[in-house]
Design an enzyme around this catalytic site. Structure first.
Site, short mmCIF file in Angstrom:
data_model
loop_
_atom_site.label_atom_id
_atom_site.label_comp_id
_atom_site.label_asym_id
_atom_site.label_seq_id
_atom_site.Cartn_x
_atom_site.Cartn_y
_atom_site.Cartn_z
CG ASP A 192 -0.15 0.00 2.53
OD1 ASP A 192 1.07 -0.27 2.51
OD2 ASP A 192 -0.76 0.27 3.58
CG ASP A 270 5.29 -2.80 13.85
OD1 ASP A 270 4.81 -3.70 14.57
OD2 ASP A 270 4.60 -1.91 13.34
#
Ligand SMILES: *[C@@H]1O[C@H](CO)[C@@H](O)[C@H](O)[C@H]1NC(C)=O
Ligand SMILES: *[C@@H]1O[C@H](CO)[C@@H](O)[C@H](O)[C@H]1NC(C)=O
Length: 424
Positions: A192, A270
Site C-alpha cells: 500500500d 515492529d
C-alpha cells in the site's frame, strides 16, 4: 591416426543421436488420441518447470555473488558501491489487488533490474491478487507463502490474528530472501505504498553508510513527522539518524536478519524490533521528506491512524542525486559531534516564545522537555507524533525530535545531561 579415430567416434555418436531423435519424433504410442486437456496440462507442467529453473538460476547467481563478496573481503572504510551489491526489493502482498499501484512505481523508478531485483511474496492465497502479480511475468520473482493455515488464538488475542499472520509471513519471506535467494541486503515494502522518484537512489547511496557503520541497522524511507509545515522547504536532501525504527519502506542487511531471525516474534514484529534487546542502541537513517507514503487505509492497522496522521505525510517529488553526495556526515562519529553541538548550541526557548512570534531572526532554537508527559503536551501542540515505543519518541535521536515551526528549525530536546531512554 588419433585424429581419425576421434572423427570416427564423433560421426558414430552423431548418427546414433540423430537416429534416436528421429525415433522419438516418429514413434507415437499406437491408438492414443492426444486430448487438448493433456496438452494444456503438459504446457502447464512445462511452464512450472521453467519457472522453477529460472528461480534456481537466480539462486545460483546469488550464491556466486555472495561467494565473490566473501572472497573480496571487507574493510573499515566506507564501502563504495559496486554492482555486486545487489539490493533485493521484497514486496509483501496479501489480498489487495491495488498492489499493482506500488509495483508499477517500483518498476517505473527502478534504475535497472540487476541491481534491484524485485521479489513479491504473497500470503493469503487471494486469487485475484495472484492474477495481478502473475501478469508481471518475469519482471518480478513471485513466491507464495506455503503456510496458509489458521492461527488458533483465544479471547482478546483473536482480533489480532492479522498481526500474527503478518509476522509469520515476514519470517518466511525474509528467510527466503536471505537464505534461499541468498541476497545480502533487502528493501522491504508493503503493498500500500507510493514511492518517490529517488527511492532507489536514496537506498543505493545510504547503503554504503549502512554497510560501513555498525551503529546503524536500518535505512528507512519514512519520516513519522513528515507532514507539510513540519518539514523544511527545499530540504529534500536532508537526512538524519534516528533511534526510532520507522519501517514503511526500509532496508536491512543479512547480518541483522541472522541476528534476530531465531527469536522473531509471533505478532507485532515492529514494536518488538524497537525493544532494547533487538535494537541494541542502533539507529536508522531517515529522510526529512518521506520517500514513501501509504495510500491504503483498509488494512490490518486501523483506518483512524491513517485519517489522523498517515494521509498528511508529504511524499518527496524532487529527485535528489544522493549517490553523488558525500554522506559520511551520517556516520556516528561525525554525526554525534555535529548533532550535539547544533542542538545544544541553539538558544533555549519556551513554547510561548515560539507561539508569540517574538523571537528574532529565523535561526534554530531548542525547546526542552523534562518528562514523557511534558513531551506529549508539547508534541500535541505542534502536531507532532506524541507516542513512545520502548522509551523512544518517533524520529528521536538521543531523545531529540527535530521539526519546523513557521520556517524555523526547532529541536524538541531533553536537558543536556540526558542519560539515555527510559524504557520502563
Ligand atoms: C529457512 O529456509 C531454509 C531453506 O528453505 C530452511 O531449511 C529453513 O528451515 C528455513 N528457516 C526457517 C526458520 O524457516
Ligand atoms: C567526505 O566528507 C568528509 C568530511 O565529512 C571528508 O573527510 C571526506 O574526505 C569526504 N570524502 C570525499 C570522497 O570527498
Amino acid at each position: 591416426m588419433r585424429k581419425k579415430t576421434f572423427y570416427l567416434i564423433g560421426s558414430i555418436s552423431c548418427l546414433c543421436w540423430i537416429v534416436i531423435v528421429c525415433y522419438l519424433f516418429v514413434h507415437k504410442p499406437p491408438g492414443k488420441i492426444i486430448k487438448l486437456k493433456d496438452v494444456n496440462y503438459q504446457v502447464e507442467q512445462l511452464e512450472k518447470d521453467l519457472k522453477g529453473q529460472l528461480n534456481s538460476n537466480k539462486i545460483l547467481i546469488n550464491n556466486l555473488r555472495s561467494l565473490k563478496r566473501k572472497l573480496s573481503g571487507t574493510g573499515k572504510e566506507i564501502k563504495s558501491y559496486s554492482y555486486d551489491d545487489t539490493i533485493a526489493v521484497l514486496l509483501f502482498s496479501c489480498n489487495r489487488v491495488t498492489v499493482r499501484r506500488n509495483l508499477d512505481q517500483l518498476l517505473k523508478y527502478r534504475p535497472d533490474a540487476t541491481s534491484f531485483p524485485i521479489i513479491v511474496s504473497q500470503d493469503c492465497g487471494h486469487e485475484p491478487t495472484r492474477k495481478v502479480l502473475q501478469s508481471y511475468g518475469d519482471q518480478i520473482t513471485l513466491i507464495r507463502h506455503p503456510d496458509l493455515s489458521d492461527i488458533p488464538l483465544v479471547g482478546k488475542e483473536k482480533k489480532f490474528k492479522g498481526y500474527y499472520k503478518i509476522a509469520r509471513h515476514y519470517a518466511w519471506a525474509l528467510n527466503q530472501t536471505f537464505n534461499v535467494f541468498n541476497y545480502n541486503t533487502v528493501i522491504i515494502v508493503e503493498d500500500d505504498l507510493d514511492i518517490a522518484p529517488d527511492f532507489f537512489e536514496y537506498f543505493r547511496a545510504t547503503y554504503q553508510i549502512l554497510a560501513s557503520d555498525p551503529t546503524l541497522w536500518c535505512v528507512s524511507a519514512w519520516n513519522d513527522n513528515g507532514k507539510e509545515g513540519l518539514i523544511a522547504d527545499n530540504s529534500a536532501d536532508t537526512l538524519y539518524r534516528s533511534d526510532f525504527f520507522p519501517g514503511l519502506g526500509w532496508m536491512m542487511t543479512k547480518n541483522v536478519w541472522l541476528e534476530i531471525a531465531d527469536k522473531w516474534p509471533k505478532a507485532f514484529w515492529d514494536d518488538w524490533i524497537r525493544q532494547p534487546a533487538q535494537r541494541k542502541e542502533r539507529a536508522c537513517i531517515r529522510p526529512e521528506v518521506s520517500r514513501t507514503k501509504t495510500f491504503g487505509k483498509v488494512g490490518v492497522s486501523n483506518g483512524l491512524f491513517f485519517e489522523k496522521h498517515l494521509k498528511f505525510i508529504k511524499l518527496n517529488e524532487q529527485f535528489v542525486p544522493f549517490t553523488k553526495y558525500n554522506l559520511t556526515y551520517l556516520l556516528k562519529d561525525n554525526y554525534d559531534d555535529w548533532f550535539i553541538k547544533t542542538v545544544y548550541g541553539s538558544p533555549s526557548v519556551t513554547v510561548q516564545d515560539l507561539a508569540s512570534g517574538r523571537l528574532d531572526g529565523n535561526g534554530p532554537v531548542r525547546l526542552t522537555y523534562r518528562s514523557k508527559v511534558n513531551f506529549k503536551t508539547i508534541a500535541k501542540a505542534f502536531r507532532l507524533m506524541d507516542d513512545f515505543k520502548s522509551g523512544v519518541p518517533r524520529t528521536g535521536y538521543r531523545g531529540v525530535v527535530p521539526f519546523m515551526f513557521r520556517n524555523r528549525r526547532v529541536y524538541l530536546a531533553p536537558p543536556p545531561d540526558w542519560k539515555g531512554y527510559d524504557t520502563s
